[in-house]
Design an enzyme around this catalytic site. Structure first.
Site, PDB file in Angstrom:
ATOM      1  N   HIS A 126       0.832  -1.223   0.000  1.00 35.54           N
ATOM      2  CA  HIS A 126       0.000   0.000   0.000  1.00 35.54           C
ATOM      3  C   HIS A 126       0.865   1.270   0.000  1.00 35.54           C
ATOM      4  O   HIS A 126       0.889   1.978  -0.981  1.00 35.54           O
ATOM      5  CB  HIS A 126      -1.012   0.040   1.160  1.00 35.54           C
ATOM      6  CG  HIS A 126      -1.883  -1.174   1.249  1.00 35.54           C
ATOM      7  ND1 HIS A 126      -2.681  -1.578   0.212  1.00 35.54           N
ATOM      8  CD2 HIS A 126      -2.067  -2.097   2.241  1.00 35.54           C
ATOM      9  CE1 HIS A 126      -3.320  -2.691   0.557  1.00 35.54           C
ATOM     10  NE2 HIS A 126      -2.960  -3.026   1.777  1.00 35.54           N
TER      11      HIS A 126
ATOM     12  N   ASP B 254      -4.869  -8.473  -3.463  1.00 33.20           N
ATOM     13  CA  ASP B 254      -5.157  -8.244  -2.044  1.00 33.20           C
ATOM     14  C   ASP B 254      -6.432  -8.947  -1.558  1.00 33.20           C
ATOM     15  O   ASP B 254      -6.426 -10.148  -1.360  1.00 33.20           O
ATOM     16  CB  ASP B 254      -5.188  -6.724  -1.800  1.00 33.20           C
ATOM     17  CG  ASP B 254      -5.167  -6.359  -0.330  1.00 33.20           C
ATOM     18  OD1 ASP B 254      -5.275  -7.263   0.507  1.00 33.20           O
ATOM     19  OD2 ASP B 254      -5.042  -5.166   0.007  1.00 33.20           O
TER      20      ASP B 254
HETATM   21  C1  NGQ Z   1      -5.363  -8.039   5.970  1.00 32.24           C
HETATM   22  N1  NGQ Z   1      -6.028  -6.182   4.598  1.00 32.24           N
HETATM   23  O1  NGQ Z   1      -4.389  -8.426   6.602  1.00 32.24           O
HETATM   24  O2  NGQ Z   1      -6.118  -8.819   5.371  1.00 32.24           O
HETATM   25  C2  NGQ Z   1      -5.621  -6.557   5.896  1.00 32.24           C
HETATM   26  C3  NGQ Z   1      -6.675  -6.190   6.906  1.00 32.24           C
HETATM   27  C4  NGQ Z   1      -5.372  -5.277   8.829  1.00 32.24           C
HETATM   28  C5  NGQ Z   1      -5.749  -4.945   4.155  1.00 32.24           C
HETATM   29  N2  NGQ Z   1      -5.057  -4.166   4.916  1.00 32.24           N
HETATM   30  C6  NGQ Z   1      -6.237  -6.396   8.290  1.00 32.24           C
HETATM   31  N3  NGQ Z   1      -6.167  -4.543   2.993  1.00 32.24           N
HETATM   32  O3  NGQ Z   1      -4.724  -4.573   8.057  1.00 32.24           O
HETATM   33  O4  NGQ Z   1      -5.331  -5.123  10.028  1.00 32.24           O
HETATM   34 ZN    ZN Z   2      -3.053  -7.192   2.621  1.00 34.56          ZN
END
Ligand code: NGQ
Ligand code: ZN
Length: 455
Positions: free
Chosen positions: A272, A323
């Site tokens: 990101h 993602d």
């Molecule tokens: C994840 N996803 O690890 O799946 C994360 C969400 C977080 C994104 N950041 C969980 N898009 O970041 O705490």
């Molecule tokens: Zn991720």
């Protein structure tokens, strides 16, 4: 054990030196060994259409494919990334190893059909629903490997280290229990993950401290001290709240903090990196790390727009990932990346650093950055690289009038996965006539899984 050489005669191909007609490529043990424009040997299989290098999908949470579309309803007064995350946590709470394997296989079929030939699986769903390790600490990683094996997608497995619930050593929340590891347990998880990959000749193994929210500075140092090889991926600066919390905790912004406190170099991928100051943009570009951009998910989650123009001008590396897998589409990732820049700047063709095709420049950048991020010899139809090859249908309405770089513009901005007719990953010919060869069985099992989860 070695298989016989395979020789293809490509009608049109994008080679490192540019577009070429009538190219003969020979693949041996999954790699290109010979690429010769102009030659037409007997016995070569003739491939009509337009051949381009296969792309790395540098960031996936495969299981999230199973909740795609299920968080698109207003629930709170202010729906956000954080309320989406609660929905995601509720979804993952019930997933069994069988569920994960079935969902991952479906996601991987879709990746291949859209033109991705490898994936970086940022894998953190380690333990059973109570938070207890499985008998094999890498049970879930082995299921990811099984899905890669069944579908033929190249895998870079990135077992995630997750230890705290927020900045400053906050205790993890109960719904994070399936992710949480102590350092010693993580070391055995990494070793077990290595074993899970042993039958995949082109697989790679890396490590992934989840985010600065989930890992303390001491743990990050300890993790890096133990590591010997392989790529390092971390989520960073995706949400404004995360930037503010990091400032409160450390006095630094997240990308600055990481650059000040970790040896960030070309073996790193920062997922990101949405919210950066001008200085962070410059510093990250100079580090040689890859910015792992996930434009469709970043749009879906309301993360913000990556500072693509300034970062590219500073010489930074990028790659793309699907993602959350809310939509699995190479063309959509690249077009959404460009469209974010256009919407912000109210201007066109922002990602191209030089005059000329935007599609070609985005495609080249994502090929190179993706290969670097996944530590995979790929990204070019050239001897020594894995034979990751995508053939586009030159008769597709979106492509029929295009030649040269305009083919990439047409595919990315006017086409979709229906432009993709054939795909090889490390020499495995898994998509033919636009369909994955295991798609029926994988889709049936996925349907059963989803009905089971909905019951
Ligand atoms: C994840 N996803 O690890 O799946 C994360 C969400 C977080 C994104 N950041 C969980 N898009 O970041 O705490
Ligand atoms: Zn991720």
């Amino acid at each position: 054990m070695s298989a016989p050489d395979q020789t293809l005669r490509l009608q049109t191909a994008l080679l490192p030196g540019g577009w070429a007609e009538d190219v003969t490529v020979t693949m041996r043990n999954g790699r290109f060994v010979d690429v010769a424009p102009g030659a037409a040997p007997e016995g070569a299989e003739s491939v009509s259409g337009i051949a381009v290098p296969g792309m790395a999908n540098l960031h996936s949470h495969a299981f999230q494919r199973g909740m795609a579309g299920l968080a698109e309803r207003r629930a709170a007064h202010h729906d956000s990334f954080w309320t989406w995350r609660e929905t995601m946590y509720r979804f993952l709470a019930r997933l069994s190893p069988d569920h994960v394997e079935a969902i991952a296989a479906q996601a991987y079929v879709e990746m291949l059909e859209s033109g991705f030939t490898s994936v970086g699986e940022f894998h953190y769903l380690h333990h059973d629903p109570d938070g207890a390790p499985y008998g094999n600490p890498a049970e879930m990683g082995a299921r990811i490997a099984a899905a890669a094996r069944e579908t033929g997608l190249g895998l870079t497995l990135l077992p995630v280290y997750y230890a705290q619930g927020g900045f400053g050593g906050a205790a993890p929340a109960p719904d994070q229990r399936r992710f949480i590891c102590e350092l010693d347990h993580y070391a055995s998880l990494v070793e077990a993950s290595r074993k899970a990959l042993k039958d995949l000749p082109d697989a790679r193994l890396g490590i992934a401290p989840h985010s600065l929210r989930a890992v303390t500075p001491d743990d990050l140092s300890a993790l890096l001290a133990r590591r010997h090889e392989g790529p390092i991926h971390i989520h960073v600066a995706e949400q404004i709240r995360e930037v503010e919390d990091c400032l409160d905790w450390s006095g630094s912004r997240p990308v600055d903090w990481l650059l000040d406190n970790a040896p960030v170099d070309a073996s790193w991928t920062l997922i990101h990196a949405t919210h950066m100051s001008d200085e962070e943009i410059d510093r990250l570009a100079r580090s040689g790390a890859v910015a792992g951009l996930c434009p469709v998910t970043e749009a879906s989650l309301g993360d913000g727009i990556f500072e693509g123009v300034a970062y590219r001008e500073a010489g930074g590396w990028i790659g793309v990932g699907t993602d959350s897998n809310i939509r699995v589409s190479l063309a959509d990732e690249l077009s959404t990346l460009e469209y974010g820049q256009r919407l912000r700047d109210r201007a066109r063709n922002r990602f191209a650093v030089e005059p000329g095709s935007t599609g070609r420049q985005i495609f080249d950048a994502a090929l190179a950055g993706g290969a670097q991020a996944l530590d995979r010899d790929s990204g070019a139809i050239a001897p020594g690289h894995w034979a990751d090859l995508v053939v586009l249908d030159g008769d597709h309405p979106a492509l029929v009038a295009a030649s040269g770089d305009a083919i990439l513009d047409a595919w990315i901005f006017a086409g979709d996965k229906s432009c993709v007719s054939q795909v090889w990953s490390a020499g495995r010919h898994v998509v033919r006539a636009g369909r994955h060869i295991a798609m029926d069985a994988v889709a049936r099992r996925y349907a059963r899984t989803m009905r089971d989860l909905a019951a």
